[in-house]
Scaffold this active site. Structure first.
Site, mmCIF file in Angstrom:
data_model
loop_
_atom_site.group_PDB
_atom_site.id
_atom_site.type_symbol
_atom_site.label_atom_id
_atom_site.label_comp_id
_atom_site.label_asym_id
_atom_site.label_seq_id
_atom_site.Cartn_x
_atom_site.Cartn_y
_atom_site.Cartn_z
ATOM 1 N N LYS A 80 20.933 -13.160 15.547
ATOM 2 C CA LYS A 80 21.214 -13.328 17.301
ATOM 3 C C LYS A 80 20.142 -12.110 18.388
ATOM 4 C CE LYS A 80 25.646 -12.401 18.374
ATOM 5 N NZ LYS A 80 26.838 -13.452 17.972
ATOM 6 N N GLY A 183 42.069 -6.235 23.898
ATOM 7 C CA GLY A 183 41.007 -6.783 24.791
ATOM 8 C C GLY A 183 41.513 -8.318 24.968
ATOM 9 N N VAL A 184 41.877 -8.631 26.312
ATOM 10 C CA VAL A 184 42.165 -9.436 26.801
ATOM 11 C C VAL A 184 41.135 -10.536 27.025
ATOM 12 C CG1 VAL A 184 44.565 -8.869 26.272
ATOM 13 C CG2 VAL A 184 43.491 -8.184 28.575
ATOM 14 N N GLY A 185 40.395 -10.723 26.883
ATOM 15 C CA GLY A 185 38.774 -11.656 27.813
ATOM 16 C C GLY A 185 38.783 -12.894 27.481
ATOM 17 N N HIS A 186 37.925 -13.456 26.942
ATOM 18 C CA HIS A 186 38.293 -14.883 27.494
ATOM 19 C C HIS A 186 38.535 -15.392 25.764
ATOM 20 C CE1 HIS A 186 35.923 -15.796 30.370
ATOM 21 N NE2 HIS A 186 34.283 -15.058 30.260
ATOM 22 N N VAL A 187 38.403 -14.642 24.621
ATOM 23 C CA VAL A 187 39.197 -14.692 23.643
ATOM 24 C C VAL A 187 40.238 -14.405 23.703
ATOM 25 C CG1 VAL A 187 38.699 -14.877 21.050
ATOM 26 C CG2 VAL A 187 36.402 -15.799 22.794
#
Length: 351
Positions: A80, A183-187
């Protein structure tokens, strides 16, 4: 904090600090294990409060990538990279090119890809300085891994719902279930749409109030404040934001009987897994559930990549979890250490 004495140091092969005064680059790359192949892992750009926080994150995330690739049956190790910067203000071509040079200096032991704070366009800039970049896409297709990550979490949730709620996989398996997404971002957003299409009733929370409001209107979902999402009366809790979402306090407050989400490093400490078990809450090991993106990136590196093969490989996440959940039930343990044991069986021998 010294690396060797760090609580998250796990016999990492290499931890590199990189600095470039001209571009402002301050970065850390952690290579955890390369027994199965070169270390693949995304580049996170985040305004960490301190270098110590950045080191903690990169050590934990790189370790997770080793375990993720092993249980996803990929010929890859785990690594990472993090850049200490605000991606909205500090990200420049010069910064990314300097990061590319740092990656290139490792001679292919680490392969980067997009992560929080970086995107496909950034990968193309980094690729100007190094060939050791994944997630660029090809043949006109996007290299964005988030749709594949969301697909993998969906398959993982189907397995978790069967083992945790007794609902067999079918077309209406999720119909009427209440699922909370943190959380409702990209994924998270893509996962929410898949769950909605499968008949689930959603409760959404995100620090971006405008984004969560738009998605709630689209999916006819309920919303709550981010700090209240863990109290929602739901069947499934899906952490899809930053890590360490599952603390002892959160476990005490959860109403859900299943935890399955896209976030990395969801457990604030290993002990939380046993606390979930004691409460009768089925925990889905995060690095197994969210492996869809790295699976797709790994297939991009192959000459025989076909969409149907990628999707079949990602669907295998559910099969892997079936084995983990069954073994955990038989042994009376949390799925978290069971998954760790299974991963180590693979990467410690290279098998």
């Amino acid at each position: 904090m010294p690396v060797f004495d760090h609580p998250d140091f796990d016999h990492h092969l290499q931890v590199i600090h990189g600095c470039d005064t001209a571009s402002g680059l301050r970065a850390i790359i952690a290579i955890h294990n390369t027994t199965r192949g070169p270390a693949l892992g995304g580049l996170r750009i985040h305004p960490y409060a301190s270098e110590a926080d950045a080191l903690t994150d990169v050590l934990r995330l790189s370790r997770g990538m080793t375990y993720k690739s092993a249980l996803a049956d990929l010929p890859l190790g785990g690594g990472k990279a993090v850049i200490i910067a605000d991606p909205r203000r500090d990200k420049t071509p010069e910064l990314l090119q300097a990061m590319g040079r740092l990656i290139d200096s490792l001679g292919g032991r680490y392969i980067t890809a997009e992560d929080a704070g970086s995107d496909e366009a950034d990968m193309h800039v980094i690729a100007e300085a190094t060939e050791h970049v994944g997630g660029l896409g090809r043949d006109g297709a996007s290299g964005d891994p988030s749709p594949w990550t969301a697909l993998g979490v969906f398959h993982a949730m189907q397995s978790a719902i069967y083992h945790g709620l007794g609902r067999a996989e079918s077309e209406d398996q999720l119909a009427g279930l209440r699922i909370a997404l943190q959380g409702v971002g990209h994924v998270g957003g893509r996962l929410a749409r898949r769950l909605h299409d499968a008949g689930a009733r959603l409760v959404l929370a995100d620090v971006d109030r405008d984004a969560v409001a738009r998605l709630a209107r689209e999916l006819d979902a309920d919303t709550v404040a981010p700090e209240a999402i863990v109290d929602a009366e739901v069947d499934v809790f899906a952490p899809c934001a930053m890590g360490a979402a599952l603390t002892p306090e959160v476990v005490r407050r959860l109403k859900a009987r299943v935890v399955c989400g896209a976030a990395n490093n969801q457990l604030a400490s290993p002990e939380v897994a046993d606390q979930l078990l004691a409460r009768g809450i089925l925990y889905t090991p995060d690095y197994v559930a969210n492996a869809g993106g790295v699976i797709e990136i790994a297939w991009q590196r192959r000459d025989d990549a076909r969409p149907e093969a990628v999707m079949a490989h990602i669907a295998g996440i559910g099969t892997t979890l079936d084995e983990i959940f069954a073994r955990a039930a038989q042994e009376g343990r949390s799925p978290a250490p069971v998954a760790d044991d299974m991963a180590r069986e693979r990467f410690e021998t290279g098998g």
